[in-house]
Write a protein that holds these residues in place. Structure first.
Motif, mmCIF file in Angstrom:
data_model
loop_
_atom_site.group_PDB
_atom_site.id
_atom_site.type_symbol
_atom_site.label_atom_id
_atom_site.label_comp_id
_atom_site.label_asym_id
_atom_site.label_seq_id
_atom_site.Cartn_x
_atom_site.Cartn_y
_atom_site.Cartn_z
ATOM 1 N N GLN B 67 0.833 -1.212 0.000
ATOM 2 C CA GLN B 67 0.000 0.000 0.000
ATOM 3 C C GLN B 67 0.862 1.253 0.000
ATOM 4 O O GLN B 67 2.034 1.197 0.324
ATOM 5 C CB GLN B 67 -0.935 -0.009 1.211
ATOM 6 N N PHE B 283 -7.833 -0.268 9.051
ATOM 7 C CA PHE B 283 -7.467 -1.291 8.067
ATOM 8 C C PHE B 283 -8.617 -2.296 7.991
ATOM 9 O O PHE B 283 -8.707 -3.206 8.810
ATOM 10 C CB PHE B 283 -6.183 -2.021 8.496
ATOM 11 N N ILE B 308 -4.748 6.698 8.983
ATOM 12 C CA ILE B 308 -4.593 5.963 7.724
ATOM 13 C C ILE B 308 -5.865 5.166 7.452
ATOM 14 O O ILE B 308 -6.346 4.443 8.317
ATOM 15 C CB ILE B 308 -3.402 4.985 7.783
ATOM 16 N N TRP B 310 -7.310 2.331 4.911
ATOM 17 C CA TRP B 310 -6.790 1.350 3.959
ATOM 18 C C TRP B 310 -7.896 0.318 3.759
ATOM 19 O O TRP B 310 -8.065 -0.582 4.570
ATOM 20 C CB TRP B 310 -5.521 0.727 4.574
ATOM 21 N N LYS B 311 -8.680 0.463 2.736
ATOM 22 C CA LYS B 311 -9.815 -0.432 2.568
ATOM 23 C C LYS B 311 -10.362 -0.403 1.147
ATOM 24 O O LYS B 311 -10.287 0.619 0.473
ATOM 25 C CB LYS B 311 -10.919 -0.077 3.565
ATOM 26 N N ASP B 339 -5.688 5.073 1.294
ATOM 27 C CA ASP B 339 -5.474 4.231 0.117
ATOM 28 C C ASP B 339 -6.746 3.397 0.038
ATOM 29 O O ASP B 339 -6.932 2.442 0.786
ATOM 30 C CB ASP B 339 -4.229 3.360 0.319
ATOM 31 N N THR B 340 -7.647 3.817 -0.803
ATOM 32 C CA THR B 340 -8.954 3.175 -0.803
ATOM 33 C C THR B 340 -9.524 3.102 -2.211
ATOM 34 O O THR B 340 -9.091 3.837 -3.099
ATOM 35 C CB THR B 340 -9.921 3.887 0.174
#
Lengths: 244, 478
Positions: B67, B283, B308, B310-311, B339-340
């Motif tokens: 990621q 996460f 963060i 992330w998914k 970051d998705t």
């Protein structure tokens, strides 16, 4: 109402306004004419408070020093600028924008904010006066509007916000004769003893419909000639080149 | 003075902690912790075995690191895996038995649990740290045969459904965080909608992390049986703490023939302070299976919180003619990172997917859309439409778009559109000239940018989300 003394404005190290004086009283209509690059739009931007200009000189509006006020504060106190190129804001409903705007101004004036229903009633009335189709109010702000629709939308906003000083920056450019008439009717219907107008234009055309009390010729950052409505017609014949 | 007032408002509104006595498992990730969790929840043996199997599997897995946002190494032995308000150790039978402090907490968060104060007819399951403390409107739902309860309760009362579906979309061994969750998950919601039933109200779970040094591992399982419909909402907040806290949830959705699940999230975990200290590591594994023909799963997410995020809420389109949708707004400010995106796996014929992603970055933040559209050989006549728009505010933030596209048959089509824009100074000037201050102007423009996604949210949430969008970006233009 508006007093400008020896105003100088510089942007990107270029001096645009080179010592401009102007005095506008309530109820007056002033027109500023002049060739491209003479500083007409700069004057409109500076009065509205747009960022990026270095300024010298004095500008007071209803006794307040304008330099102390932010863009939105000037708007709230009654300065309205009809943009030469009104901005498109995708995803924002025109009605929603107008209501947010009106309520910001009302709040600043100490008036009660309007709820959705009273707002809709008001805006429908105003739109009707300007011959604006209601459907246009539920579209995204200025997105996909024709040039004429955008300008009509500016005049609608003017009538809605009820400013003291309305600055029209080349509102006539790109308008066909019908749209021009609607814009002019909008301005004329809002003219009264208390409101003043500063109309920036290239052409005499608009002034055939809105009779100015004064016409100023702006050239190279200074007002080089001031006259009454007849000056416009004279300029139309002789052009700017023969002045100075 | 005026400025100061504004600053106070800019603070994370939900950053308070509730001082409450709690029961915790000893620190550390080991079999004893898992047994502790399973035991305190009075789980049947099969559940414990399932957890231990996951734990064993975990030993051979490594944390992924592909990621974009990197994070400091997490010491899994230094975390608490179970924390529950002492007063909830026996699940309260009625709302009157809930610790008033917890009720107060939810009231502060704007989630009244007392049924008399009907929240526009939304049934709420409230999860406080590791346990579900209250589920409202149960009786009304039971009449229709709808099951809406905590996953812990479902394990005891509806073991057949849980056994059949748990881990059927996110397998035990899926990836590090999903497997970790399978081993130590504590609570979450369970929903079952019987055939041909339209759930009469929005179902909602509200997650709150309160305790410090505690990971939250929620597990949600939603099954929409043939011809049923449900709309489910999820909201989250956490106190402000200097340490990073881990939230690793698993959410599984299953839609059978002609069923539809609409899943909406408004994620507002504590994002950390202005300098990037603290905040939640969010996460999360969310995956839906359109198992039946003509089924539909629609994800809508508004991600504004977390240090963060992330998914990738995803859809596996197994049934013929099934539809997957993903609508996302991800806002990152200050030092937040996201970051998705989503994965749309087309397996059935005539399957359709739609992805609308709106990323907004401000401050020093970084925002990545990462997505996969995979149209299988047998998924003939399938279609995908993807639109990724990024909006940048300022010069120090970043936006990235990483689309992976695989089309393995010739009758399917994939469309991808992407734009990146900077918030336009002229637009702001225009709004200012109409009397709007800087923050009103930003809020208006950004909400316009996000409109396609916001309008997917149920009404009550949409209003809340619009405000949240504005708050998240306060102070980012100036």
């Amino acid at each position: 109402m508006l007093k400008i003394k020896n105003l100088k404005a510089t942007i990107n190290e270029k001096l645009i306004l080179k010592g401009l004086d102007l005095d506008i009283k309530p109820g007056e209509v002033h027109a500023i004419m002049g060739p491209n690059g003479s500083g007409k739009s700069t004057l409109a931007n500076v009065l509205s408070g747009k960022n990026g200009y270095e300024l010298e000189g004095e500008i007071s509006f209803k006794g307040m020093d304008l330099n102390d006020l932010k863009i939105e504060e000037r708007a709230q106190k009654g300065i309205f600028l009809a943009f030469q190129y009104p901005l498109e804001i995708p995803g924002v409903n025109t009605n929603n924008f107008l209501r947010t705007s009106l309520n910001s101004v009302r709040k600043a004036r100490g008036e009660k904010e309007l709820d959705t229903l009273s707002f809709l009633k008001l805006i429908k009335e105003k739109a009707k006066e300007l011959n604006i189709d209601e459907k246009f109010l539920s579209r995204q702000l200025n997105v996909g509007f024709s040039g004429g629709e955008k300008k009509k939308n500016e005049i609608l906003q003017m009538k809605l916000l009820e400013p003291k000083l309305s600055i029209l920056d080349e509102t006539d450019s790109g308008l066909d004769i019908d749209a021009l008439r609607i814009v002019a009717d909008g301005v004329n219907s809002y003219k009264n003893k208390e409101n003043a107008f500063l109309i920036i234009t290239h052409y005499q055309r608009l002034l055939d419909y809105i009779k100015p009390d004064f016409i100023h010729v702006l050239s190279a950052g200074k007002i080089i000639k001031t006259g009454n409505a007849d000056l416009g017609e004279q300029l139309e014949k002789t052009g700017y080149a023969n002045l100075s | 003075m005026k400025n100061q007032d504004l600053n106070i408002n800019k603070e994370y509104k939900y950053g308070f902690t509730t001082d409450i006595e709690s029961i915790r498992a000893p620190k550390g990730l080991n079999e004893d912790t898992i047994k502790f969790i399973s035991n305190i929840k009075k789980e049947p043996k099969w559940m414990l075995e399932w957890r231990l199997k996951a734990f064993n599997r975990l030993q051979s897995l490594k944390e992924p690191n592909w990621q974009k946002p990197k994070y400091p190494k997490i010491n899994y032995q230094d975390l608490y895996y179970y924390s529950a308000p002492k007063s909830a150790s026996e699940k309260p039978k009625s709302l009157d038995e809930i610790d008033p402090k917890i009720l107060e907490t939810y009231k502060k968060l704007g989630i009244p649990l007392v049924e008399q104060q009907r929240l526009n007819g939304i049934a709420v399951d409230a999860v406080f740290d590791s346990v579900s403390v209250a589920t409202t409107f149960k009786d009304e739902l039971t009449k229709k045969g709808i099951i809406f309860c905590s996953i812990s309760e479902a394990i005891q009362k509806h073991p057949d459904l849980v056994k059949k579906y748990l881990g059927s979309v996110i397998p035990l061994s899926d990836h590090y965080f999903a497997t970790l969750n399978s081993a130590v998950f504590t609570d979450g919601s369970f929903v079952y909608i019987p055939p041909n039933t339209r759930c009469p109200m929005e179902l909602s779970t509200y997650f709150r992390i309160n305790a410090s040094e505690t990971g939250q591992f929620e597990r949600t399982l939603i099954i929409a049986d043939k011809g049923s419909y449900v709309s489910y909402l999820e909201g989250c907040t956490a106190p402000m703490r200097d340490e990073n806290q881990l939230h690793a949830a698993n959410v599984e959705l299953i839609a059978l023939d002609d069923a539809e699940i609409k899943y909406s999230t408004v994620q507002n975990w504590y994002p950390g302070d202005k300098n990037g200290v603290g905040g939640i590591f969010n996460f999360v594994t969310k995956r839906g299976a359109c198992r039946g023909k003509n089924s539909k799963i629609s994800w809508t997410q508004v991600e504004t919180g977390s240090a963060i995020t992330w998914k990738y809420p995803s859809c596996i389109l197994q049934g013929d003619n099934s539809v997957g949708e993903f609508y996302s707004i991800a806002i990152t400010n200050n030092y937040q990172k996201a970051d998705t995106g989503t994965k749309m796996i087309h397996l059935g014929k005539n399957t359709k997917s739609k992805i609308i992603s709106k990323g907004i970055s401000a401050g020093n933040a970084d925002n990545t859309y990462r997505g996969l559209v995979d149209i299988n050989k047998k998924a003939t006549n399938s279609r995908n439409y993807t639109q990724c728009d990024s909006l940048l505010m300022g010069n120090k933030c970043g936006a990235h778009t990483v689309p992976y596209i695989k089309n393995k048959n010739s009758t399917s089509t994939i469309e991808h559109e992407a734009t990146t824009t900077k918030i336009n100074e002229e637009q702001l000037y225009y709004c200012n000239q109409r009397g709007l201050d800087q923050e009103e102007a930003v809020s208006l423009i950004v909400n316009g940018f996000c409109k396609e996604v916001l309008q997917q949210l149920p009404m009550e949430f949409a209003v809340e989300a619009q405000k949240l969008v504005a708050i998240s970006l306060e102070g980012s233009v100036g």
